[in-house]
Design a protein around this motif. Structure first.
Motif, PDB file in Angstrom:
ATOM      1  N   THR A  53       0.871  -1.456   0.138  1.00 39.00           N
ATOM      2  CA  THR A  53      -0.184   0.434  -0.113  1.00 39.00           C
ATOM      3  C   THR A  53       1.231   1.158   0.262  1.00 39.00           C
ATOM      4  OG1 THR A  53      -0.067  -0.367   2.415  1.00 39.00           O
ATOM      5  CG2 THR A  53      -2.268  -0.760   0.875  1.00 39.00           C
ATOM      6  N   ALA A  54       1.178   1.537  -1.094  1.00 39.45           N
ATOM      7  CA  ALA A  54       2.503   2.476  -1.209  1.00 39.45           C
ATOM      8  C   ALA A  54       2.040   3.746  -1.182  1.00 39.45           C
ATOM      9  CB  ALA A  54       2.677   2.932  -3.182  1.00 39.45           C
ATOM     10  N   SER A  55       0.275   4.688  -0.832  1.00 35.92           N
ATOM     11  CA  SER A  55      -0.326   6.230  -0.996  1.00 35.92           C
ATOM     12  C   SER A  55      -1.177   5.926  -0.150  1.00 35.92           C
ATOM     13  CB  SER A  55       0.711   6.960  -1.393  1.00 35.92           C
ATOM     14  OG  SER A  55       0.136   6.954  -2.735  1.00 35.92           O
ATOM     15  N   LEU A  56      -2.200   6.527  -0.037  1.00 32.84           N
ATOM     16  CA  LEU A  56      -3.372   6.814   0.539  1.00 32.84           C
ATOM     17  C   LEU A  56      -3.744   8.144   0.869  1.00 32.84           C
ATOM     18  CD1 LEU A  56      -6.000   4.275   2.799  1.00 32.84           C
ATOM     19  CD2 LEU A  56      -5.034   6.998   3.074  1.00 32.84           C
ATOM     20  N   GLU A  57      -5.019   8.966   0.048  1.00 29.50           N
ATOM     21  CA  GLU A  57      -5.766  10.342   0.482  1.00 29.50           C
ATOM     22  C   GLU A  57      -6.758   9.843   0.655  1.00 29.50           C
ATOM     23  OE1 GLU A  57      -5.402  12.579  -2.606  1.00 29.50           O
ATOM     24  OE2 GLU A  57      -3.623  12.238  -3.449  1.00 29.50           O
ATOM     25  N   MET A  58      -7.236  10.586   1.872  1.00 29.62           N
ATOM     26  CA  MET A  58      -8.418  10.830   2.635  1.00 29.62           C
ATOM     27  C   MET A  58      -8.688  12.393   3.348  1.00 29.62           C
ATOM     28  SD  MET A  58      -9.079   8.683   6.163  1.00 29.62           S
ATOM     29  CE  MET A  58      -8.565   7.359   5.854  1.00 29.62           C
ATOM     30  N   ASP A  59     -10.256  12.204   2.965  1.00 25.69           N
ATOM     31  CA  ASP A  59     -10.349  13.465   3.833  1.00 25.69           C
ATOM     32  C   ASP A  59     -11.769  13.416   4.701  1.00 25.69           C
ATOM     33  OD1 ASP A  59     -11.455  16.313   3.606  1.00 25.69           O
ATOM     34  OD2 ASP A  59     -12.033  16.575   1.806  1.00 25.69           O
ATOM     35  N   PHE A  60     -11.461  13.053   5.652  1.00 30.69           N
ATOM     36  CA  PHE A  60     -11.697  12.609   6.922  1.00 30.69           C
ATOM     37  C   PHE A  60     -12.849  13.187   6.877  1.00 30.69           C
ATOM     38  CE2 PHE A  60     -13.671  11.158  10.901  1.00 30.69           C
ATOM     39  CZ  PHE A  60     -14.163   9.824  10.543  1.00 30.69           C
ATOM     40  N   ASP A  61     -14.748  13.228   7.671  1.00 26.15           N
ATOM     41  CA  ASP A  61     -15.185  13.466   7.886  1.00 26.15           C
ATOM     42  C   ASP A  61     -16.303  13.663   8.475  1.00 26.15           C
ATOM     43  OD1 ASP A  61     -17.187  16.017   8.702  1.00 26.15           O
ATOM     44  OD2 ASP A  61     -17.902  16.668   6.206  1.00 26.15           O
ATOM     45  N   PRO A  62     -16.427  13.111  10.105  1.00 26.65           N
ATOM     46  CA  PRO A  62     -16.883  13.177  10.392  1.00 26.65           C
ATOM     47  C   PRO A  62     -18.122  12.355  10.339  1.00 26.65           C
ATOM     48  CG  PRO A  62     -16.051  14.660  12.686  1.00 26.65           C
ATOM     49  CD  PRO A  62     -15.565  14.284  10.694  1.00 26.65           C
ATOM     50  N   ALA A  63     -19.068  14.349  10.158  1.00 24.77           N
ATOM     51  CA  ALA A  63     -20.427  14.708  10.000  1.00 24.77           C
ATOM     52  C   ALA A  63     -20.846  13.502   8.785  1.00 24.77           C
ATOM     53  CB  ALA A  63     -20.580  15.449   9.408  1.00 24.77           C
ATOM     54  N   ARG A  64     -19.869  12.545   7.579  1.00 23.61           N
ATOM     55  CA  ARG A  64     -20.529  12.124   6.611  1.00 23.61           C
ATOM     56  C   ARG A  64     -20.765  10.888   7.333  1.00 23.61           C
ATOM     57  NH1 ARG A  64     -16.745  14.416   2.862  1.00 23.61           N
ATOM     58  NH2 ARG A  64     -15.144  12.889   3.602  1.00 23.61           N
ATOM     59  N   SER A  65     -22.293  10.226   6.297  1.00 27.59           N
ATOM     60  CA  SER A  65     -21.960   8.472   6.828  1.00 27.59           C
ATOM     61  C   SER A  65     -21.175   8.146   5.665  1.00 27.59           C
ATOM     62  CB  SER A  65     -23.742   8.121   6.258  1.00 27.59           C
ATOM     63  OG  SER A  65     -23.599   8.563   4.991  1.00 27.59           O
ATOM     64  N   SER A  66     -20.740   7.944   5.180  1.00 24.90           N
ATOM     65  CA  SER A  66     -19.054   7.064   4.455  1.00 24.90           C
ATOM     66  C   SER A  66     -18.190   8.365   4.735  1.00 24.90           C
ATOM     67  CB  SER A  66     -20.187   6.513   3.413  1.00 24.90           C
ATOM     68  OG  SER A  66     -20.137   7.876   2.327  1.00 24.90           O
ATOM     69  N   GLN A  67     -17.079   7.437   4.870  1.00 27.01           N
ATOM     70  CA  GLN A  67     -15.623   7.828   4.163  1.00 27.01           C
ATOM     71  C   GLN A  67     -15.160   6.909   2.831  1.00 27.01           C
ATOM     72  OE1 GLN A  67     -14.995  10.172   6.286  1.00 27.01           O
ATOM     73  NE2 GLN A  67     -17.045  10.199   7.823  1.00 27.01           N
ATOM     74  N   VAL A  68     -14.620   8.031   2.044  1.00 20.39           N
ATOM     75  CA  VAL A  68     -13.640   7.584   0.871  1.00 20.39           C
ATOM     76  C   VAL A  68     -12.352   8.161   0.767  1.00 20.39           C
ATOM     77  CG1 VAL A  68     -13.652   8.061  -1.221  1.00 20.39           C
ATOM     78  CG2 VAL A  68     -15.360   8.577  -1.090  1.00 20.39           C
ATOM     79  N   ALA A  69     -11.299   6.774   0.236  1.00 21.99           N
ATOM     80  CA  ALA A  69     -10.412   6.722  -0.084  1.00 21.99           C
ATOM     81  C   ALA A  69      -9.741   6.810  -1.002  1.00 21.99           C
ATOM     82  CB  ALA A  69      -9.732   6.099   1.810  1.00 21.99           C
ATOM     83  N   ILE A  70      -8.421   7.299  -1.118  1.00 23.36           N
ATOM     84  CA  ILE A  70      -7.662   7.202  -2.821  1.00 23.36           C
ATOM     85  C   ILE A  70      -6.971   6.380  -2.007  1.00 23.36           C
ATOM     86  CG2 ILE A  70      -6.674   7.765  -4.748  1.00 23.36           C
ATOM     87  CD1 ILE A  70     -10.148   8.050  -4.149  1.00 23.36           C
ATOM     88  N   VAL A  71      -6.854   5.285  -3.012  1.00 21.93           N
ATOM     89  CA  VAL A  71      -5.328   3.901  -2.633  1.00 21.93           C
ATOM     90  C   VAL A  71      -4.294   3.921  -3.586  1.00 21.93           C
ATOM     91  CG1 VAL A  71      -4.848   1.574  -0.922  1.00 21.93           C
ATOM     92  CG2 VAL A  71      -7.146   2.957  -0.713  1.00 21.93           C
ATOM     93  N   GLN A  72      -3.636   3.978  -3.454  1.00 23.76           N
ATOM     94  CA  GLN A  72      -2.493   3.177  -4.250  1.00 23.76           C
ATOM     95  C   GLN A  72      -1.446   2.250  -3.873  1.00 23.76           C
ATOM     96  OE1 GLN A  72       1.129   5.604  -5.169  1.00 23.76           O
ATOM     97  NE2 GLN A  72       1.337   4.947  -7.090  1.00 23.76           N
TER      98      GLN A  72
END
Length: 227
Positions: free
Chosen positions: A161-180
């Motif tokens: 898992t070389a890198s990951l981007e995440m914009d974590f927002d506790p107000a959202r019901s789901s979270q998105v990550a970009i994983v290389q």
């Protein structure tokens, strides 16, 4: 994808993910600590985590337990036989926390479990970490199971898992990550050690993964390549 940078997402390398070269590309509920769940049938906001640059699990041997019995030695798969004494990934307690750090830990664990499935053929735990309607997850699991049928096994396939981007927002019901993810070439071996098919080349790819926190644990609910 909320505030995630589209440019940085596209900058990640595109490719075929973890391909087994069978019928599907890649990827796959409940909090489990790493025990196999059935028969054969892993950072930060914009940078790699400190542990993400390690192929997992690829130890040279298991650590001594302190008992008089020597620890079993890990042996990776090759043309001579299946992997032996593959360490079972254990979910860290942090991965059960509804926080950015908790999700990062869960992602690391998820990919470690995927790596374990390639090495062992066991997919039950991987199934438990993803939603039933995650179609790509199902395709991945079924591909691993098909690779291990009729006495075959998988060699190579180590995952980074070389890198990951995440914009974590506790107000959202789901979270998105970009994983290389970078993966070694995948070899499927017959019972006599010969190749079942041409090896699948090594890959370097970026995926969009979506997660939800339910019943005090994370699950993967969607996964797809960034094109």
């Amino acid at each position: 994808m909320s505030r995630l940078s589209a440019n940085s997402s596209r900058a990640l390398v595109r490719g075929a993910v973890f391909g087994l070269g069978l019928t599907a590309a890649l990827l796959l509920t409940g909090c489990q600590g790493g025990q196999p769940g059935g028969p054969p049938s892993e950072t930060s906001s914009t940078t790699a985590s400190p542990t993400s640059g390690v192929l997992s699990p690829r130890p040279s041997a298991t650590e001594p337990s302190g008992s008089a019995t020597p620890a079993a030695v890990y042996k990776p798969a090759d043309a001579k036989g299946k992997a032996e004494n593959v360490p079972v990934p254990v979910m860290p307690e942090l991965a059960k926390e509804n926080s950015k750090e908790g999700l990062e830990a869960f992602i690391r664990y998820w990919y470690a479990q995927l790596n374990y499935s390639y090495e062992s053929g066991e997919t039950g735990t991987l199934r438990s970490l993803s939603a039933a309607n995650c179609s790509w997850c199902t395709s991945l699991r079924e591909s691993v199971e098909a690779a291990w049928k009729d006495g075959r096994w998988v060699a190579g396939a180590g995952i980074l898992t070389a890198s990951l981007e995440m914009d974590f927002d506790p107000a959202r019901s789901s979270q998105v990550a970009i994983v290389q993810v970078i993966q070694e070439a995948v070899e499927i071996r017959n019972g006599d050690g010969s190749l079942y098919q041409d090896p699948t080349p090594a890959t370097n790819s970026a995926s969009r993964a979506e997660f939800e926190f339910k019943d005090e644990c994370w699950i993967m609910v969607d996964l797809g390549l960034i094109r």
